[in-house]
Design a protein around this motif. Structure first.
Motif, PDB file in Angstrom:
ATOM      1  N   GLU A  23      35.246  27.175  -1.677  1.00 10.81           N
ATOM      2  CA  GLU A  23      35.932  25.957  -2.351  1.00 10.81           C
ATOM      3  C   GLU A  23      36.053  24.430  -0.848  1.00 10.81           C
ATOM      4  O   GLU A  23      36.059  23.554  -1.137  1.00 10.81           O
ATOM      5  CB  GLU A  23      36.327  26.067  -3.632  1.00 10.81           C
ATOM      6  CG  GLU A  23      35.931  26.448  -4.830  1.00 10.81           C
ATOM      7  CD  GLU A  23      37.326  26.890  -5.895  1.00 10.81           C
ATOM      8  OE1 GLU A  23      36.293  27.618  -6.695  1.00 10.81           O
ATOM      9  OE2 GLU A  23      38.218  27.102  -6.101  1.00 10.81           O
ATOM     10  N   LYS A  48      22.578  27.154  -6.141  1.00  7.76           N
ATOM     11  CA  LYS A  48      22.771  27.706  -7.654  1.00  7.76           C
ATOM     12  C   LYS A  48      24.159  28.376  -6.598  1.00  7.76           C
ATOM     13  O   LYS A  48      24.695  27.682  -7.777  1.00  7.76           O
ATOM     14  CB  LYS A  48      22.222  28.649  -8.071  1.00  7.76           C
ATOM     15  CG  LYS A  48      23.025  28.750  -9.575  1.00  7.76           C
ATOM     16  CD  LYS A  48      22.006  29.877  -9.744  1.00  7.76           C
ATOM     17  CE  LYS A  48      22.356  30.632 -10.839  1.00  7.76           C
ATOM     18  NZ  LYS A  48      22.201  29.757 -12.439  1.00  7.76           N
ATOM     19  N   GLU A  51      26.630  24.909  -6.166  1.00  2.00           N
ATOM     20  CA  GLU A  51      26.345  24.030  -7.780  1.00  2.00           C
ATOM     21  C   GLU A  51      27.722  24.355  -7.954  1.00  2.00           C
ATOM     22  O   GLU A  51      28.275  23.646  -9.180  1.00  2.00           O
ATOM     23  CB  GLU A  51      25.328  23.998  -8.453  1.00  2.00           C
ATOM     24  CG  GLU A  51      24.387  23.125  -7.580  1.00  2.00           C
ATOM     25  CD  GLU A  51      25.031  21.688  -8.066  1.00  2.00           C
ATOM     26  OE1 GLU A  51      25.451  21.468  -8.598  1.00  2.00           O
ATOM     27  OE2 GLU A  51      23.639  20.754  -7.509  1.00  2.00           O
ATOM     28  N   THR A  52      27.476  25.699  -8.209  1.00  2.00           N
ATOM     29  CA  THR A  52      28.895  27.210  -9.361  1.00  2.00           C
ATOM     30  C   THR A  52      30.089  26.116  -8.572  1.00  2.00           C
ATOM     31  O   THR A  52      31.215  26.318  -8.922  1.00  2.00           O
ATOM     32  CB  THR A  52      28.157  27.628  -8.749  1.00  2.00           C
ATOM     33  OG1 THR A  52      27.473  28.569  -9.335  1.00  2.00           O
ATOM     34  CG2 THR A  52      29.568  28.848  -9.486  1.00  2.00           C
ATOM     35  N   HIS A  53      29.994  26.434  -6.772  1.00  2.00           N
ATOM     36  CA  HIS A  53      31.290  25.872  -6.275  1.00  2.00           C
ATOM     37  C   HIS A  53      31.976  24.610  -7.157  1.00  2.00           C
ATOM     38  O   HIS A  53      33.586  23.796  -7.728  1.00  2.00           O
ATOM     39  CB  HIS A  53      31.421  26.097  -5.452  1.00  2.00           C
ATOM     40  CG  HIS A  53      31.475  27.390  -4.472  1.00  2.00           C
ATOM     41  ND1 HIS A  53      32.169  28.451  -4.718  1.00  2.00           N
ATOM     42  CD2 HIS A  53      30.210  28.508  -3.784  1.00  2.00           C
ATOM     43  CE1 HIS A  53      31.982  29.236  -4.077  1.00  2.00           C
ATOM     44  NE2 HIS A  53      30.690  29.874  -3.661  1.00  2.00           N
ATOM     45  N   TRP A  55      31.088  22.853  -9.776  1.00  2.00           N
ATOM     46  CA  TRP A  55      31.558  23.125 -10.637  1.00  2.00           C
ATOM     47  C   TRP A  55      32.568  23.421 -11.193  1.00  2.00           C
ATOM     48  O   TRP A  55      34.049  23.303 -11.821  1.00  2.00           O
ATOM     49  CB  TRP A  55      30.466  23.641 -11.603  1.00  2.00           C
ATOM     50  CG  TRP A  55      30.935  23.865 -13.487  1.00  2.00           C
ATOM     51  CD1 TRP A  55      31.025  25.258 -13.957  1.00  2.00           C
ATOM     52  CD2 TRP A  55      29.649  23.001 -13.793  1.00  2.00           C
ATOM     53  NE1 TRP A  55      31.518  24.596 -14.796  1.00  2.00           N
ATOM     54  CE2 TRP A  55      30.956  23.446 -15.878  1.00  2.00           C
ATOM     55  CE3 TRP A  55      29.758  21.314 -14.272  1.00  2.00           C
ATOM     56  CZ2 TRP A  55      30.898  22.928 -16.478  1.00  2.00           C
ATOM     57  CZ3 TRP A  55      30.040  20.905 -15.318  1.00  2.00           C
ATOM     58  CH2 TRP A  55      29.858  21.547 -16.613  1.00  2.00           C
ATOM     59  N   ASN A  56      33.186  24.412 -10.559  1.00  2.00           N
ATOM     60  CA  ASN A  56      34.215  25.018 -10.697  1.00  2.00           C
ATOM     61  C   ASN A  56      35.396  23.523  -9.787  1.00  2.00           C
ATOM     62  O   ASN A  56      36.296  23.301 -10.376  1.00  2.00           O
ATOM     63  CB  ASN A  56      34.711  26.751  -9.313  1.00  2.00           C
ATOM     64  CG  ASN A  56      33.799  27.393 -10.525  1.00  2.00           C
ATOM     65  OD1 ASN A  56      33.648  27.978 -11.211  1.00  2.00           O
ATOM     66  ND2 ASN A  56      33.227  28.644  -9.838  1.00  2.00           N
ATOM     67  N   MET A  58      34.978  20.778  -9.788  1.00  2.00           N
ATOM     68  CA  MET A  58      35.183  19.281 -10.693  1.00  2.00           C
ATOM     69  C   MET A  58      36.127  19.675 -12.188  1.00  2.00           C
ATOM     70  O   MET A  58      37.207  19.389 -12.116  1.00  2.00           O
ATOM     71  CB  MET A  58      33.754  19.094 -11.158  1.00  2.00           C
ATOM     72  CG  MET A  58      32.744  18.607 -10.541  1.00  2.00           C
ATOM     73  SD  MET A  58      31.067  17.639 -10.105  1.00  2.00           S
ATOM     74  CE  MET A  58      30.133  18.886 -11.273  1.00  2.00           C
ATOM     75  N   GLY A  59      36.091  21.117 -12.346  1.00  2.00           N
ATOM     76  CA  GLY A  59      36.678  21.854 -13.475  1.00  2.00           C
ATOM     77  C   GLY A  59      38.193  21.519 -13.226  1.00  2.00           C
ATOM     78  O   GLY A  59      39.486  21.330 -14.058  1.00  2.00           O
ATOM     79  N   ASN A  64      33.798  14.531 -13.181  1.00  2.00           N
ATOM     80  CA  ASN A  64      32.582  15.129 -13.163  1.00  2.00           C
ATOM     81  C   ASN A  64      32.035  14.630 -12.317  1.00  2.00           C
ATOM     82  O   ASN A  64      30.245  14.335 -13.011  1.00  2.00           O
ATOM     83  CB  ASN A  64      32.983  14.485 -14.501  1.00  2.00           C
ATOM     84  CG  ASN A  64      32.651  13.021 -14.721  1.00  2.00           C
ATOM     85  OD1 ASN A  64      32.811  12.245 -13.491  1.00  2.00           O
ATOM     86  ND2 ASN A  64      32.572  12.099 -16.343  1.00  2.00           N
ATOM     87  N   SER A  65      31.929  14.196 -11.396  1.00  2.00           N
ATOM     88  CA  SER A  65      30.926  14.574 -10.521  1.00  2.00           C
ATOM     89  C   SER A  65      31.751  14.551  -8.881  1.00  2.00           C
ATOM     90  O   SER A  65      32.803  14.294  -8.750  1.00  2.00           O
ATOM     91  CB  SER A  65      30.751  12.345 -10.389  1.00  2.00           C
ATOM     92  OG  SER A  65      31.982  12.039  -9.834  1.00  2.00           O
ATOM     93  N   LYS A  66      30.571  15.116  -7.904  1.00  2.00           N
ATOM     94  CA  LYS A  66      30.709  15.047  -6.357  1.00  2.00           C
ATOM     95  C   LYS A  66      31.816  13.671  -6.128  1.00  2.00           C
ATOM     96  O   LYS A  66      33.013  13.990  -5.014  1.00  2.00           O
ATOM     97  CB  LYS A  66      29.722  15.227  -5.158  1.00  2.00           C
ATOM     98  CG  LYS A  66      28.861  16.356  -6.085  1.00  2.00           C
ATOM     99  CD  LYS A  66      27.591  16.383  -5.369  1.00  2.00           C
ATOM    100  CE  LYS A  66      26.876  18.015  -6.133  1.00  2.00           C
ATOM    101  NZ  LYS A  66      25.454  16.949  -6.791  1.00  2.00           N
TER     102      LYS A  66
END
Length: 85
Positions: A23, A48, A51-53, A55-56, A58-59, A64-66
């Motif tokens: 990350e 993909k 994108e998962t990293h 998303w994690n 952001m969580g 909610n954005s880069k």
């Protein structure tokens, strides 16, 4: 290019938020303005997975954005280490 052990230990948590070494790699790429496709190629992982990293991350940051990730990091003391990563 990878961090030495001191730097990795130093930035495994940014503002009390813990991140995996991968990350941290993705965050570093994001603050350099790299696209998901470029990050995937650079880190030798799929888009993909990038994108998962993202998303994690952001969580963990509750954003909610880069761009929000970049904004968060730019306001921290660790930004210098990440920009040199």
């Amino acid at each position: 290019k990878s961090f030495n052990d001191f730097e990795l230990n130093y930035i495994e948590a940014i503002n009390n938020v813990c991140f995996t070494p991968r990350e941290i790699d993705v965050i570093s790429c994001l603050i350099h303005g790299r696209t998901v496709k470029t990050i995937a190629s650079y880190l030798a992982i799929s888009a993909k997975t990038v994108e998962t990293h993202v998303w994690n991350i952001m969580g963990k940051l509750k954003c909610n954005s880069k761009e929000s990730i970049r904004d968060f990091i730019e306001k921290t003391n660790e930004v210098v280490f990440l920009k040199n990563h």
